[in-house]
Design an enzyme around this catalytic site. Structure first.
Site, mmCIF file in Angstrom:
data_model
loop_
_atom_site.group_PDB
_atom_site.id
_atom_site.type_symbol
_atom_site.label_atom_id
_atom_site.label_comp_id
_atom_site.label_asym_id
_atom_site.label_seq_id
_atom_site.Cartn_x
_atom_site.Cartn_y
_atom_site.Cartn_z
ATOM 1 N N ARG A 1 -78.813 1.754 -60.689
ATOM 2 C CA ARG A 1 -79.658 3.032 -61.641
ATOM 3 C C ARG A 1 -79.312 3.323 -62.976
ATOM 4 N NH1 ARG A 1 -81.053 7.231 -57.282
ATOM 5 N NH2 ARG A 1 -79.084 6.806 -56.813
ATOM 6 N N HIS B 1 -71.054 8.553 -54.313
ATOM 7 C CA HIS B 1 -72.533 8.632 -53.357
ATOM 8 C C HIS B 1 -71.961 9.190 -52.576
ATOM 9 C CE1 HIS B 1 -76.305 7.563 -52.621
ATOM 10 N NE2 HIS B 1 -76.458 7.865 -54.478
ATOM 11 N N ASP C 1 -77.651 9.760 -62.039
ATOM 12 C CA ASP C 1 -77.155 10.902 -62.538
ATOM 13 C C ASP C 1 -75.766 10.751 -64.273
ATOM 14 O OD1 ASP C 1 -79.561 12.354 -61.526
ATOM 15 O OD2 ASP C 1 -77.653 12.363 -59.906
ATOM 16 N N SER D 1 -84.561 14.734 -50.806
ATOM 17 C CA SER D 1 -85.558 15.625 -51.590
ATOM 18 C C SER D 1 -86.401 14.246 -50.782
ATOM 19 C CB SER D 1 -85.483 15.008 -52.928
ATOM 20 O OG SER D 1 -85.455 13.935 -53.455
HETATM 21 N N1 HAX Z 1 -65.616 14.856 -57.740
HETATM 22 C C1 HAX Z 1 -64.837 15.619 -56.854
HETATM 23 N N2 HAX Z 1 -64.557 15.176 -56.116
HETATM 24 C C2 HAX Z 1 -65.875 14.366 -55.290
HETATM 25 C C3 HAX Z 1 -66.408 13.990 -55.509
HETATM 26 C C4 HAX Z 1 -66.760 13.939 -57.017
HETATM 27 N N3 HAX Z 1 -67.465 13.538 -57.654
HETATM 28 N N4 HAX Z 1 -67.506 12.804 -54.338
HETATM 29 C C5 HAX Z 1 -66.830 13.325 -53.480
HETATM 30 N N5 HAX Z 1 -66.058 13.931 -53.621
HETATM 31 C C6 HAX Z 1 -64.882 14.988 -52.385
HETATM 32 C C7 HAX Z 1 -65.842 15.798 -51.886
HETATM 33 O O1 HAX Z 1 -66.377 17.324 -52.137
HETATM 34 C C8 HAX Z 1 -65.287 16.163 -50.598
HETATM 35 O O2 HAX Z 1 -64.387 16.850 -50.802
HETATM 36 P P1 HAX Z 1 -64.025 17.928 -49.113
HETATM 37 O O3 HAX Z 1 -63.156 16.656 -48.383
HETATM 38 O O4 HAX Z 1 -62.897 18.700 -49.967
HETATM 39 O O5 HAX Z 1 -64.977 18.342 -48.438
HETATM 40 C C9 HAX Z 1 -64.832 14.838 -50.202
HETATM 41 O O6 HAX Z 1 -64.460 13.945 -52.119
HETATM 42 C C10 HAX Z 1 -65.295 12.645 -49.809
HETATM 43 O O7 HAX Z 1 -66.711 13.419 -50.269
HETATM 44 P P2 HAX Z 1 -67.211 11.869 -50.154
HETATM 45 O O8 HAX Z 1 -67.657 11.588 -48.291
HETATM 46 O O9 HAX Z 1 -66.977 10.835 -50.961
HETATM 47 O O10 HAX Z 1 -69.052 12.273 -50.430
HETATM 48 P P3 HAX Z 1 -69.601 12.953 -49.603
HETATM 49 O O11 HAX Z 1 -70.791 12.078 -49.224
HETATM 50 O O12 HAX Z 1 -69.699 14.370 -49.132
HETATM 51 O O13 HAX Z 1 -70.762 13.222 -51.030
HETATM 52 C C11 HAX Z 1 -72.046 13.125 -52.886
HETATM 53 C C12 HAX Z 1 -71.613 12.305 -52.091
HETATM 54 C C13 HAX Z 1 -72.837 12.975 -53.528
HETATM 55 C C14 HAX Z 1 -72.595 14.593 -53.027
HETATM 56 C C15 HAX Z 1 -70.561 13.631 -53.796
HETATM 57 O O14 HAX Z 1 -69.930 12.707 -54.573
HETATM 58 C C16 HAX Z 1 -70.358 14.701 -55.161
HETATM 59 O O15 HAX Z 1 -70.433 15.262 -54.753
HETATM 60 N N6 HAX Z 1 -70.773 13.922 -56.001
HETATM 61 C C17 HAX Z 1 -70.627 15.315 -57.786
HETATM 62 C C18 HAX Z 1 -72.040 15.373 -57.715
HETATM 63 C C19 HAX Z 1 -73.134 14.435 -57.367
HETATM 64 O O16 HAX Z 1 -72.684 13.789 -59.079
HETATM 65 N N7 HAX Z 1 -74.277 14.198 -57.304
HETATM 66 C C20 HAX Z 1 -75.310 13.768 -57.808
HETATM 67 C C21 HAX Z 1 -75.233 11.916 -56.233
HETATM 68 C C22 HAX Z 1 -76.662 11.416 -56.904
HETATM 69 C C23 HAX Z 1 -77.997 11.371 -56.396
HETATM 70 O O17 HAX Z 1 -77.893 12.566 -55.295
HETATM 71 N N8 HAX Z 1 -78.552 12.121 -57.807
HETATM 72 O O18 HAX Z 1 -79.783 13.042 -57.807
#
Ligand code: HAX
Length: 440
Positions: free
Chosen positions: A326, A317, A372, A241
């Protein structure tokens, strides 16, 4: 010129000169190196921009102008009603870099109250949307509809010296933040409360008035809103964002166009929509096991989510490598005000069980909860149960951070953002030719 604007001018304009000097004297200094993996995987860890308002440390969490969340809760001015900080204070802090006094916070509130009237055409537009329009889509469209009011766009068209960009930007930023609670409350009441709208109460602070317009008069809910709208405000510049707002604004798109872009990014399930997804997931979990599940049932539920190729919402994250402060701030609030709440018990149990399961996958870099993972169940406790609306609340708060940053961008004379992209063939050739070498 109001005192807040004067203060901003005094702080921001001299820094434009400092930055020019840094670029002139040290512009060719190297800050780091980046790898092929970073280019493919979302540029994480790659320094690519400057954001003055806040800085995120992977282990410590966010600092707003140098202050951690516990420090903010101690130092920011509070309402007469209770101990939580007023979001007007975080705005002042991010905007000026100075911890506000109570008088500064009152001044911000007075300014926002003066500017809070939303033109009728915005409501008319919202009324015409199909009922099924997601609240975040409505929110983004309302911000776009409000763009008719942009002082920056009008002044640019009339012809404006670049040195003056910050001035109409300030007006837009103040007007826009002032109006967002009314717009968000209108969306909530139209979508879930048969369009029975509630007029603002000018005696209340920004967050208290927002709670009132949403239709929640309980004192503790107002306290929650003050905390919620403070801690969601900013998370340095690289999150979707903030980055989207900054990027679009770099083309001199006005704050309305820029914020709408940021909100469209916040509406993604890996970013702010996770607040909604967590609530949905926890309700599903509670209903499946008719209440608080056992550790074994919880483990089974999480493993099923993973096996279905879905993410566990609220965990992980892109930068953080520990529990999000938070999250902890919201956990403290819950312990104080709703310790016996069934959903809070589930959230606590999730905190116990989830990280080990995520660690065991061997690929998730951060197994800890993010902001979240907690917010939805606090809102539900007070009766705000319509979870599709949660990201709008997040957006109202996030506007404070991304818009103060955007204002700094213009005051500092930041240019159009235009990184380079390459093809996979280009990368393969670099590797083959030996131009790209293994990182030290
Ligand atoms: N559940 C399952 N798998 C997850 C995961 C979770 N909570 N978090 C990461 N992973 C997976 C990723 O999808 C990725 O999988 P692939 O290699 O198969 O593609 C792998 O673990 C490595 O990811 P990472 O490097 O640890 O995490 P990223 O930096 O790529 O992604 C995210 C960060 C926040 C998007 C991710 O942890 C996620 O999808 N979390 C769940 C959704 C969420 O809670 N989002 C809110 C984040 C905070 C925010 O911005 N709030 O607004």
């Amino acid at each position: 010129m109001d005192n807040i604007k004067e203060k901003f001018k005094e702080k921001a304009l001299p820094m434009a000169g400092t930055i020019k000097d840094i670029v002139k004297t040290h512009g060719n200094f190297v800050l780091g190196q980046y790898t092929v993996e970073q280019v493919y995987q979302g540029m994480k860890g790659m320094i690519g921009m400057v954001t003055e308002t806040s800085k995120l440390d992977a282990n410590e969490g966010i600092r707003f102008r140098g202050y951690s969340i516990p420090e903010l809760r101690e130092k920011l001015p509070v309402s007469k009603e209770g101990p939580e900080p007023l979001p007007e204070g975080i705005f002042y802090l991010l905007l000026t870099g100075e911890m506000p006094l109570l008088k500064d916070v009152i001044e911000v509130n007075n300014e926002w109250m003066k500017r809070a009237t939303v033109p009728k055409h915005v409501f008319d537009m919202l009324d015409m949307l199909p009922d099924k329009t997601h609240p975040m889509t409505q929110f983004s469209m309302a911000i776009m509809a409000l763009q008719t009011e942009s002082v920056f766009a009008r002044k640019y068209r009339e012809g404006m010296n670049k040195k003056d960009y910050w001035d109409p930007m300030y007006e837009d930023v103040m007007n826009l933040i002032a109006r967002l609670p009314r717009i968000a409350a209108y969306i909530y009441r139209s979508t879930y409360k048969d369009g029975k709208h509630i007029e603002p109460d000018p005696k209340l602070d920004w967050a208290g008035n927002f709670a009132h317009m949403l239709g929640f008069e309980e004192l503790d809910f107002r306290k929650l809103m003050r905390l919620y709208l403070t801690i969601h405000a900013d998370h340095e510049g690289g999150n979707v964002s903030a980055h989207a707002t900054h990027l679009v604004g770099s083309a001199l798109s006005d704050p309305y166009l820029s914020l709408a872009a940021g909100m469209n990014g916040l509406a993604g399930p890996l970013h702010g929509l996770a607040a909604q997804e967590v609530a949905r997931w926890i309700i599903e979990l509670r209903d499946k096991y008719n209440g608080v599940p056992s550790r074994e049932q919880l483990g089974e539920f999480i493993k099923t989510t993973l096996a279905e190729g879905k993410v566990v919402p609220g965990y992980g994250h892109a930068v953080l490598r520990k529990t999000d402060p938070r999250y902890t701030a919201q956990q403290d609030f819950a312990k104080k005000y709703m310790a016996d709440d069934e959903l809070f018990k589930i959230v606590q149990l999730l905190y116990d069980v989830t990280p080990e399961i995520l660690k065991a996958t061997g690929k998730i870099k951060n197994p800890w909860p993010n902001v979240d993972a907690h917010s939805g169940i606090l809102l539900m406790h007070y009766g705000l149960v319509e979870y599709d609306f949660y990201t709008v609340l997040f957006g109202v708060s996030r506007a404070i951070g991304v818009l103060t940053s955007l204002l700094w961008d213009r005051a500092l004379g930041m240019p159009i953002e235009r990184p380079s992209s390459v093809t996979t063939q280009w990368i393969q050739e670099k590797i083959k030719s030996g131009d790209a070498v293994k990182a030290e």
